[in-house]
Design an enzyme around this catalytic site. Sequence first.
Site, short mmCIF file in Angstrom:
data_model
loop_
_atom_site.label_atom_id
_atom_site.label_comp_id
_atom_site.label_asym_id
_atom_site.label_seq_id
_atom_site.Cartn_x
_atom_site.Cartn_y
_atom_site.Cartn_z
N CYS A 162 -5.79 -9.12 1.58
CA CYS A 162 -4.50 -9.39 0.95
C CYS A 162 -3.53 -9.85 2.05
CB CYS A 162 -4.00 -8.13 0.25
SG CYS A 162 -5.18 -7.54 -0.98
N CYS A 173 -0.97 -7.40 3.83
CA CYS A 173 -1.41 -6.05 4.21
C CYS A 173 -2.00 -6.01 5.62
CB CYS A 173 -2.44 -5.56 3.19
SG CYS A 173 -3.15 -3.97 3.63
N CYS A 184 -10.87 -2.76 5.69
CA CYS A 184 -11.00 -3.18 4.28
C CYS A 184 -11.70 -4.52 4.25
CB CYS A 184 -9.60 -3.29 3.66
SG CYS A 184 -9.63 -3.56 1.87
N CYS A 205 3.79 1.82 3.62
CA CYS A 205 2.70 1.15 2.92
C CYS A 205 2.31 -0.14 3.63
CB CYS A 205 3.13 0.70 1.53
SG CYS A 205 3.66 1.97 0.47
N GLU A 222 -5.85 6.54 9.36
CA GLU A 222 -4.52 7.10 9.31
C GLU A 222 -4.29 7.82 7.98
OE1 GLU A 222 -2.06 4.42 12.45
OE2 GLU A 222 -2.52 3.51 10.54
N CYS A 249 -1.00 10.63 1.58
CA CYS A 249 -1.61 9.31 1.38
C CYS A 249 -2.88 9.27 2.22
CB CYS A 249 -0.61 8.24 1.82
SG CYS A 249 -1.26 6.57 1.67
N1 SAH Z 1 -6.63 -1.01 -1.40
C1 SAH Z 1 -5.83 -0.36 -2.36
C2 SAH Z 1 -5.08 0.84 -1.81
C3 SAH Z 1 -4.42 0.70 -0.45
S1 SAH Z 1 -2.98 -0.28 -0.34
C4 SAH Z 1 -4.87 -1.33 -3.00
O1 SAH Z 1 -4.76 -2.43 -2.53
O2 SAH Z 1 -4.27 -0.97 -4.02
C5 SAH Z 1 -1.69 0.70 -1.04
C6 SAH Z 1 -0.51 -0.11 -1.55
O3 SAH Z 1 0.29 -0.64 -0.46
C7 SAH Z 1 -0.94 -1.31 -2.36
O4 SAH Z 1 -0.18 -1.46 -3.52
C8 SAH Z 1 -0.69 -2.43 -1.41
O5 SAH Z 1 -0.59 -3.62 -2.11
C9 SAH Z 1 0.58 -2.00 -0.74
N2 SAH Z 1 0.86 -2.71 0.51
C10 SAH Z 1 -0.04 -3.24 1.36
N3 SAH Z 1 0.59 -3.84 2.40
C11 SAH Z 1 1.92 -3.69 2.20
C12 SAH Z 1 3.09 -4.05 2.95
N4 SAH Z 1 2.98 -4.68 4.10
N5 SAH Z 1 4.28 -3.72 2.45
C13 SAH Z 1 4.37 -3.03 1.30
N6 SAH Z 1 3.32 -2.65 0.56
C14 SAH Z 1 2.09 -2.97 1.00
FE1 SF4 Z 2 -7.40 -3.84 1.23
FE2 SF4 Z 2 -4.82 -3.90 1.95
FE3 SF4 Z 2 -5.66 -5.46 -0.06
FE4 SF4 Z 2 -5.51 -2.79 -0.42
S1 SF4 Z 2 -3.80 -4.17 -0.04
S2 SF4 Z 2 -7.21 -4.14 -0.99
S3 SF4 Z 2 -6.10 -2.07 1.67
S4 SF4 Z 2 -6.30 -5.61 2.11
#
Ligand code: SAH
Ligand code: SF4
Length: 392
Positions: A139, A142, A135, A369, A115, A128
């Site tokens: 986290c 996410c 991944c 995000c 995406e 973006c």
């Molecule tokens: N893997 C990288 C980049 C992708 S995530 C990273 O983790 O930084 C991009 C941003 O979106 C990150 O700051 C992540 O923590 C945030 N993010 C992920 N899931 C989210 C959610 N459900 N709500 C808000 N922000 C989120």
């Molecule tokens: Fe991977 Fe999502 Fe964690 Fe970024 S926030 S490192 S995309 S699992």
Amino acid sequence: MNKPAPITQDLLTIPRKLPEGPVNLVGLTRPALREALIAHGTPEKQAKMRSNQIWQWIYQWGVRDFSQMTNLSKAYRAELAETFVIAVPEMVTRQVSADGTRKYLARIAGGHEVEVVYIPETDRGTLCISSQVGCTLTCSFCHTGTQKLVRNLTAGEIVGQIMMARDDLGEWPRPGEGSGERPRLLSNIVLMGMGEPLYNFDNVRDAMQIAMDGEGISLSRRRITLSTSGVVPQIAKTAEEIGCMLAVSFHATTDEVRNHLVPINRKWNIEALLDALRAYPKASNSERITFEYVMLKDVNDSDEDARRLVQLIKGIPAKINLIPFNEWPGSPHERSDWERIERFADIIYKAGYASPIRTPRGEDIMAACGQLKSATERERKPRREIEARAGM
Ligand code: SAH
Ligand code: SF4
């Protein structure tokens, strides 16, 4: 003593290994493009000029068809078309949110999908982009993290997302128009889509170098932000080899909480991360690091957290980007209340840091995000589970 044999023309023209199938020129760095032309028969003496011409057609004019490269001879264009392709990810769907955000589903080799989200704002337009399908990290907040890593994107697939979006926005210069004449719709890039960019370093670096090249897409390194969950050993390399702006998914102020939210913290903890971040602005000559902080109700959103945060980052030129948690089906967290987010922002602001609250964009199309997860992979998992249960 015998003199070493001079390097002869013969040695220089030994055929280099030819890759199988047509080679995609998108994603090759300038030296790699030149090499590819030589390997396929372009005389060395001409290769630099030819590669510069082809580079401009691809990245400055958005041309995908060799026959349009009118400053090359017809015979040479035909040769190129036999050996090479100029391919970017295919746009499978495009959804446009009520707020103008566009979410694209882009298909890449192997039938995988990623995406890509375009966010228009008054003073800029941000794309973006994704660096991996899925991944490896998990986290807790996410959506992408619930999808297994399928593979790294190639440099061509990464820079190709930018090119695909420029196609959709009609952003390539029109014939007779200089490249900088219209204000840019796509002016900024954030590597904040699917995947951990620093786990696909070389391809991300090559793609960003292409995007930054002045004779092409020409985005300044200050308009590119790479977001990492905290792959500490790669942070200094990012400063040296890309030099873009850095954002870090910080999200917690104690190792205990961060271990849970951002599990990579078990490998490189807050202290190790902060050490790497302290060195970044100077090494990359960029002003500030963005600390991303997702606001999770009763998990990381207390006044103490806000105070600890400003203590921890003391001395680092920083901006703190508060991200209201975006929910997704089955997500284990809730978004903090608005009053809580504002109170948290206020503490940080009073300590002297900019603390913008990121307005969720494109929520109606699940483009915000952390909501990204490709539909194909989403469908795949239950099917696998069904098959496993059925003993297939
Ligand atoms: N893997 C990288 C980049 C992708 S995530 C990273 O983790 O930084 C991009 C941003 O979106 C990150 O700051 C992540 O923590 C945030 N993010 C992920 N899931 C989210 C959610 N459900 N709500 C808000 N922000 C989120
Ligand atoms: Fe991977 Fe999502 Fe964690 Fe970024 S926030 S490192 S995309 S699992």
